[in-house]
Enzyme design. Structure first.
Site, mmCIF file in Angstrom:
data_model
loop_
_atom_site.group_PDB
_atom_site.id
_atom_site.type_symbol
_atom_site.label_atom_id
_atom_site.label_comp_id
_atom_site.label_asym_id
_atom_site.label_seq_id
_atom_site.Cartn_x
_atom_site.Cartn_y
_atom_site.Cartn_z
ATOM 1 N N ARG A 105 0.846 -1.204 0.000
ATOM 2 C CA ARG A 105 0.000 0.000 0.000
ATOM 3 C C ARG A 105 0.878 1.250 0.000
ATOM 4 N NH1 ARG A 105 -1.844 2.146 4.593
ATOM 5 N NH2 ARG A 105 -2.402 0.183 5.583
ATOM 6 N N TYR A 157 -15.981 17.227 -16.055
ATOM 7 C CA TYR A 157 -16.265 15.793 -16.038
ATOM 8 C C TYR A 157 -17.293 15.480 -14.937
ATOM 9 C CZ TYR A 157 -15.550 10.819 -15.286
ATOM 10 O OH TYR A 157 -15.750 9.474 -15.117
ATOM 11 N N ASP A 186 -6.880 18.811 -15.079
ATOM 12 C CA ASP A 186 -7.202 17.443 -15.486
ATOM 13 C C ASP A 186 -6.796 17.328 -16.957
ATOM 14 O OD1 ASP A 186 -8.402 15.122 -16.462
ATOM 15 O OD2 ASP A 186 -10.132 15.279 -15.139
HETATM 16 C C1 LIG Z 1 -12.782 9.286 -16.947
HETATM 17 C C2 LIG Z 1 -12.368 10.609 -16.472
HETATM 18 C C3 LIG Z 1 -12.114 10.847 -15.111
HETATM 19 C C4 LIG Z 1 -12.303 9.787 -14.048
HETATM 20 O O1 LIG Z 1 -11.465 8.716 -14.226
HETATM 21 P P1 LIG Z 1 -11.825 7.196 -13.764
HETATM 22 O O2 LIG Z 1 -10.591 6.480 -14.162
HETATM 23 O O3 LIG Z 1 -13.051 6.799 -14.486
HETATM 24 O O4 LIG Z 1 -12.044 7.232 -12.300
HETATM 25 C C5 LIG Z 1 -11.700 12.116 -14.746
HETATM 26 N N1 LIG Z 1 -11.561 13.106 -15.658
HETATM 27 C C6 LIG Z 1 -11.818 12.910 -16.966
HETATM 28 C C7 LIG Z 1 -11.662 14.034 -17.914
HETATM 29 C C8 LIG Z 1 -12.230 11.663 -17.415
HETATM 30 O O5 LIG Z 1 -12.515 11.480 -18.704
#
Ligand SMILES: *Cc1c(COP(=O)(O)O)cnc(C)c1O
Length: 379
Positions: A46, A98, A170
């Site tokens: 972990r 998102y 992101d």
């Molecule tokens: C899919 C996605 C997420 C979340 O990711 P997961 O792997 O599904 O938890 C976050 N931001 C964006 C832009 C995404 O497309």
């Protein structure tokens, strides 16, 4: 060294014990200790695992950051990055965000005393207007989901610096091959490695990358304490995906440009959203802050939801599915799928209309994809 060389070599030296050119899957929960007084680098998976370490090092290199941390999913990575905040802090987030991040902000953070304000548009002025004395973080997604709108990373980074707050990006849609926010002044980059970085629709994962040691320490402590870590096998799959990221992104983009151009000229289509088209309102910004436009294309159909349903009934190669960034082309209805959990008012505020169709353009032959789309768009 260049991007594709880093993706294959650095952080992934041959295994010191056997010479294995791929990093082994260290499928173990714990590691034997030499003695009571000495704890070696790895002792419990972990906290740390050699396969995860190789992935984390490679992720940091590709984003040109100092520290990488891997998580069990993109939302786990988002939640970890948000631990740099405390109750009473305020977030300014992009409008077209998102759905899973919106859920974290509204359902998890707000009840704990961290409120979020969403901008009116993706302009830097719009972000500046939402900043309050309590604001500690600007959260952006660029290009955004599903409207592929851009936020200006460089100008938001200088706004954030000026106000003494942090900028998190992101970077899932662009991937580090096309956009490296830390180089433009961002403090934190978040990924869903489920998408382009894994690239084969076979694993869920996430990542946080930063060059700031204080932020890294907070997020790393949270990673060990909260424990949303990826297993060694999942780390290995993402590492394998990273090695071909460059060639995949180039092909995703070539196919996307081809289909976006075709859709823009099609009589059944009202509007196409793709940063690579000169008609995109932020095409110039895209050329400035990205080195390519990516593989996601969204378009609005004339004829509303019935037209979308007709298209979905006829399309064959594109799989109706929620995810993105894999080798196979996917199609989705943002209003009925990824953003379905939002209220109708919230969807309207975000201009997520029922006639939108989102494509994740895969690596199939462009002519095959074109034929399938054209056939499905026939009246
Ligand atoms: C899919 C996605 C997420 C979340 O990711 P997961 O792997 O599904 O938890 C976050 N931001 C964006 C832009 C995404 O497309």
């Amino acid at each position: 060294m260049q991007f594709e060389t880093l993706a294959i070599h650095d952080g992934q030296a041959p295994d010191p014990h056997t010479g294995s050119v791929t990093v082994p899957v260290y499928q173990t929960s714990t590691f034997g200790r030499d003695s009571l007084d000495h704890r070696s680098e790895f002792f419990y998976s972990r906290i740390g695992n050699p396969t995860r370490k190789a992935l984390e090092a490679t992720l940091a290199l590709l984003e040109n950051g100092k520290y990488g941390l891997a998580f069990a999913s993109g939302v786990a990575a988002t939640m970890a990055a948000l631990q740099v905040l405390k109750p009473g802090d305020h977030i300014v987030a992009c409008n077209d965000i998102y759905g899973g991040s919106y859920r974290i902000f509204e359902q998890l953070l707000r009840p704990w005393g961290v409120a979020t304000t969403y901008t009116e548009s993706e302009s830097t002025d719009s972000y500046a207007a939402c900043i309050t004395p309590a604001t500690k973080l600007i959260w952006i997604e660029t290009p955004s989901n599903p409207l592929l709108q851009l936020s200006d990373i460089r100008s938001l980074a200088s706004l954030a610096k000026e106000r003494g707050i942090l900028l998190a990006v992101d970077n899932t849609f662009a991937s580090p091959y096309f956009q490296r926010p830390l180089e433009l002044g961002a403090d934190i980059v978040v990924h869903s490695t489920t998408k382009y970085l894994g690239g084969h629709s076979d694993v869920i994962g996430g990542a946080v990358i930063t060059s700031n040691p204080a932020l890294h320490t907070i997020i790393k402590n949270y990673q060990g304490a909260a424990g949303a870590i990826p297993g060694p096998w999942d780390c290995w799959l993402i590492l394998r995906g990273l090695k071909t990221l460059k060639i995949r992104m180039k092909e995703h983009e070539a196919n996307a440009i081809h289909l976006a151009t075709l859709l823009e000229q099609h009589p059944a289509v009202e509007r196409v959203f793709y940063p690579g088209l000169t008609s995109h309102p932020q095409h110039e910004l895209a050329k400035e802050q990205m080195s390519g436009f990516g593989g996601m294309v969204t378009f609005a159909l004339k004829g509303g939801l019935p037209a979308v349903e007709q298209l979905l009934a006829k399309i064959k190669l594109f799989v109706l599915a929620d995810s993105l960034g894999g080798v196979e082309s996917l199609i989705s209805s943002p209003a009925k799928m990824t953003l379905w959990a939002l209220s109708k008012e919230e969807r309207e505020r975000r201009k997520c209309t029922d006639n939108l169709v989102r494509l994740s353009i895969g690596l199939e032959n462009a002519a095959d994809l074109e034929a399938d789309l054209l056939n499905a768009l026939k009246p």
